[in-house]
Design an enzyme around this catalytic site. Structure first.
Site, PDB file in Angstrom:
ATOM      1  N   ASP A  38       0.862  -1.166   0.000  1.00 56.36           N
ATOM      2  CA  ASP A  38       0.000   0.000   0.000  1.00 56.36           C
ATOM      3  C   ASP A  38       0.916   1.238   0.000  1.00 56.36           C
ATOM      4  O   ASP A  38       2.124   1.126   0.233  1.00 56.36           O
ATOM      5  CB  ASP A  38      -0.861  -0.058   1.272  1.00 56.36           C
ATOM      6  CG  ASP A  38      -1.620   1.214   1.511  1.00 56.36           C
ATOM      7  OD1 ASP A  38      -2.362   1.626   0.617  1.00 56.36           O
ATOM      8  OD2 ASP A  38      -1.460   1.813   2.598  1.00 56.36           O
ATOM      9  N   ASP A  40      -0.178   5.172   0.991  1.00 59.39           N
ATOM     10  CA  ASP A  40      -0.402   6.155   2.055  1.00 59.39           C
ATOM     11  C   ASP A  40      -0.377   5.506   3.429  1.00 59.39           C
ATOM     12  O   ASP A  40      -1.096   4.538   3.686  1.00 59.39           O
ATOM     13  CB  ASP A  40      -1.766   6.846   1.872  1.00 59.39           C
ATOM     14  CG  ASP A  40      -1.789   7.738   0.651  1.00 59.39           C
ATOM     15  OD1 ASP A  40      -0.898   8.588   0.530  1.00 59.39           O
ATOM     16  OD2 ASP A  40      -2.694   7.576  -0.182  1.00 59.39           O
ATOM     17  N   GLU A  85     -13.750   5.273   8.200  1.00 59.43           N
ATOM     18  CA  GLU A  85     -12.761   4.356   7.604  1.00 59.43           C
ATOM     19  C   GLU A  85     -12.108   3.481   8.680  1.00 59.43           C
ATOM     20  O   GLU A  85     -11.920   2.281   8.484  1.00 59.43           O
ATOM     21  CB  GLU A  85     -11.681   5.162   6.854  1.00 59.43           C
ATOM     22  CG  GLU A  85     -10.589   4.285   6.277  1.00 59.43           C
ATOM     23  CD  GLU A  85      -9.387   5.051   5.709  1.00 59.43           C
ATOM     24  OE1 GLU A  85      -9.509   6.242   5.389  1.00 59.43           O
ATOM     25  OE2 GLU A  85      -8.325   4.428   5.580  1.00 59.43           O
ATOM     26  N   ALA A 154      -5.178   3.425  -3.010  1.00 59.62           N
ATOM     27  CA  ALA A 154      -6.470   4.083  -3.206  1.00 59.62           C
ATOM     28  C   ALA A 154      -6.294   5.603  -3.241  1.00 59.62           C
ATOM     29  O   ALA A 154      -7.264   6.356  -3.258  1.00 59.62           O
ATOM     30  CB  ALA A 154      -7.427   3.686  -2.092  1.00 59.62           C
ATOM     31  N   LYS A 202      -9.952  -3.224  -2.806  1.00 58.57           N
ATOM     32  CA  LYS A 202      -8.695  -3.580  -3.450  1.00 58.57           C
ATOM     33  C   LYS A 202      -8.760  -4.984  -4.066  1.00 58.57           C
ATOM     34  O   LYS A 202      -8.032  -5.269  -5.011  1.00 58.57           O
ATOM     35  CB  LYS A 202      -7.520  -3.409  -2.484  1.00 58.57           C
ATOM     36  CG  LYS A 202      -7.258  -1.918  -2.203  1.00 58.57           C
ATOM     37  CD  LYS A 202      -5.946  -1.642  -1.504  1.00 58.57           C
ATOM     38  CE  LYS A 202      -5.701  -0.129  -1.423  1.00 58.57           C
ATOM     39  NZ  LYS A 202      -4.421   0.197  -0.791  1.00 58.57           N
ATOM     40  N   ASP A 227      -1.576  -0.745   5.803  1.00 58.10           N
ATOM     41  CA  ASP A 227      -1.913  -0.110   7.087  1.00 58.10           C
ATOM     42  C   ASP A 227      -3.412  -0.175   7.358  1.00 58.10           C
ATOM     43  O   ASP A 227      -3.856   0.219   8.434  1.00 58.10           O
ATOM     44  CB  ASP A 227      -1.476   1.353   7.120  1.00 58.10           C
ATOM     45  CG  ASP A 227      -2.422   2.252   6.362  1.00 58.10           C
ATOM     46  OD1 ASP A 227      -2.492   2.130   5.120  1.00 58.10           O
ATOM     47  OD2 ASP A 227      -3.118   3.061   7.001  1.00 58.10           O
TER      48      ASP A 227
HETATM   49  O1  C5P Z   1      -2.541   4.462  -0.546  1.00 58.43           O
HETATM   50  P1  C5P Z   1      -3.781   4.160   0.242  1.00 58.43           P
HETATM   51  O2  C5P Z   1      -4.577   3.034  -0.352  1.00 58.43           O
HETATM   52  O3  C5P Z   1      -3.495   3.995   1.684  1.00 58.43           O
HETATM   53  O4  C5P Z   1      -4.680   5.497   0.102  1.00 58.43           O
HETATM   54  C1  C5P Z   1      -5.901   5.679   0.694  1.00 58.43           C
HETATM   55  C2  C5P Z   1      -5.889   6.635   1.864  1.00 58.43           C
HETATM   56  O5  C5P Z   1      -6.225   7.950   1.431  1.00 58.43           O
HETATM   57  C3  C5P Z   1      -6.993   6.237   2.829  1.00 58.43           C
HETATM   58  O6  C5P Z   1      -6.477   5.577   3.946  1.00 58.43           O
HETATM   59  C4  C5P Z   1      -7.716   7.544   3.185  1.00 58.43           C
HETATM   60  O7  C5P Z   1      -7.667   7.845   4.564  1.00 58.43           O
HETATM   61  C5  C5P Z   1      -7.018   8.616   2.394  1.00 58.43           C
HETATM   62  N1  C5P Z   1      -7.965   9.533   1.699  1.00 58.43           N
HETATM   63  C6  C5P Z   1      -7.820  10.888   1.842  1.00 58.43           C
HETATM   64  N2  C5P Z   1      -8.680  11.738   1.189  1.00 58.43           N
HETATM   65  C7  C5P Z   1      -9.662  11.262   0.388  1.00 58.43           C
HETATM   66  C8  C5P Z   1      -9.796   9.877   0.219  1.00 58.43           C
HETATM   67  C9  C5P Z   1      -8.916   9.041   0.888  1.00 58.43           C
HETATM   68  O8  C5P Z   1      -6.919  11.335   2.563  1.00 58.43           O
HETATM   69  N3  C5P Z   1     -10.459  12.103  -0.233  1.00 58.43           N
HETATM   70 MG    MG Z   2      -2.828   3.245   3.443  1.00 61.04          MG
END
Ligand code: C5P
Ligand code: MG
Length: 286
Positions: A38, A40, A85, A154, A202, A227
């Site tokens: 992953d 973030d 979340e 994501a 995912k 994470d």
């Molecule tokens: O790379 P990863 O899959 O972890 O990215 C998703 C993260 O982005 C989520 O954990 C979520 O908290 C964050 N997010 C965000 N703003 C958004 C949508 C998702 O910060 N509008």
């Molecule tokens: Mg993440």
């Protein structure tokens, strides 16, 4: 076997299983291994000097490309949906529609802002985005041993690429699955491409990319880093899997979530901002 597994941040429900899986993967060698991570809050830091670090979305949300009125709306969305979340009292099924809602609303706002392609690099350079300490070894070592690294996020692919380019680790063994922006001929954001990837779909994202996993079918051993509970599905597309070792960073709401993480990840790293443990494992496996 690996001294770093005794670090204070490391928790394991079944250390013997970890030992066994590590041994099997190491014996098979680097050319049987693929790494799926992953982005973030897994490859990037969760906090630095007591301050939260940004996700891909946050990098853009907080940048000069976004008006102050829209920044407020994006911040309100974060305040509403992030607690959902990570809420352990809700099932993934209950969270799913709400996550789609969050991503959809946020992406619609970014499109309304007419973000330009040339603003992305600036947003990253001016941001507080940081990869975890020790990231250089992680990326360079996998590259040196020709181990494919799939970054499955994501977040926003265009921003993610800019971050790893900024830190000089966008190497030839890196492949990315993420949400990519679609720009018009003048370089203005008009939509997001393809199927939305959010934090809890995912599995579907993996199954849409069978070609990638078909190419890697001679690598049946997987090291997975995440994470979120949703990250556990990132390897669902892997063909003929033999061994998988899952490392989970538990960054937030530690007490509430610890048992769930211990039940799902082989190794849980509690409030650990470094790549020390993944690096020691990668070194042992290759
Ligand atoms: O790379 P990863 O899959 O972890 O990215 C998703 C993260 O982005 C989520 O954990 C979520 O908290 C964050 N997010 C965000 N703003 C958004 C949508 C998702 O910060 N509008
Ligand atoms: Mg993440």
């Amino acid at each position: 076997m690996i001294p770093e597994l005794s670090n204070p941040s490391v928790c394991m429900k079944d250390p013997q299983r970890v030992q066994k899986v590590l041994q099997s993967i190491a014996e098979a060698g680097a050319n049987k291994l693929q790494v799926i991570s992953d982005f973030d809050m897994t490859l990037t830091r969760f906090s630095y000097n007591g301050k939260r670090c940004p996700t891909c979305h946050n990098i853009l949300d907080n940048s000069r490309a976004i008006s102050s009125e829209c920044k407020q709306k994006l911040a309100d969305l974060l305040k509403t949906y992030y607690p959902i979340e990570i809420d352990t009292s809700l099932s993934v099924e209950e969270k799913l529609p709400l996550m789609v809602e969050w991503w959809t609303k946020a992406h619609d706002l970014l499109v309304e802002q007419k973000v330009r392609k040339d603003q992305l690099a600036e947003a990253v350079h001016e941001s507080e985005a940081r990869l975890r300490d020790g990231y250089e070894f992680f990326f360079n070592h996998l590259h040196k041993h020709d181990v494919p690294l799939l970054i499955f996020s994501a977040g926003i692919g265009d921003i993610l690429e800019e971050v790893i380019r900024h830190f000089n680790v966008f190497l030839s063994n890196v492949k990315i699955f993420s949400n990519y922006m679609d720009f018009d001929e003048s370089g203005t954001l008009r939509a997001f491409k393809g199927e939305l990837i959010h934090v809890y779909n995912k599995r579907e994202g993996a199954l849409l990319n069978t070609g990638h996993f078909q190419e890697l079918r001679t690598r049946p051993n997987v090291l997975l880093l995440g994470d979120s509970i949703g990250d556990l599905n990132m390897a669902d597309g892997v063909q003929d899997m033999q061994n998988i070792l899952k490392i989970g960073f538990l960054n937030d709401k530690v007490e509430e979530r610890k048992q769930t993480y211990l039940d799902s990840y082989d190794i849980v790293l509690v409030k650990d901002e470094t790549m020390d443990v993944p690096n020691a494992i990668v070194l042992y496996l290759t």
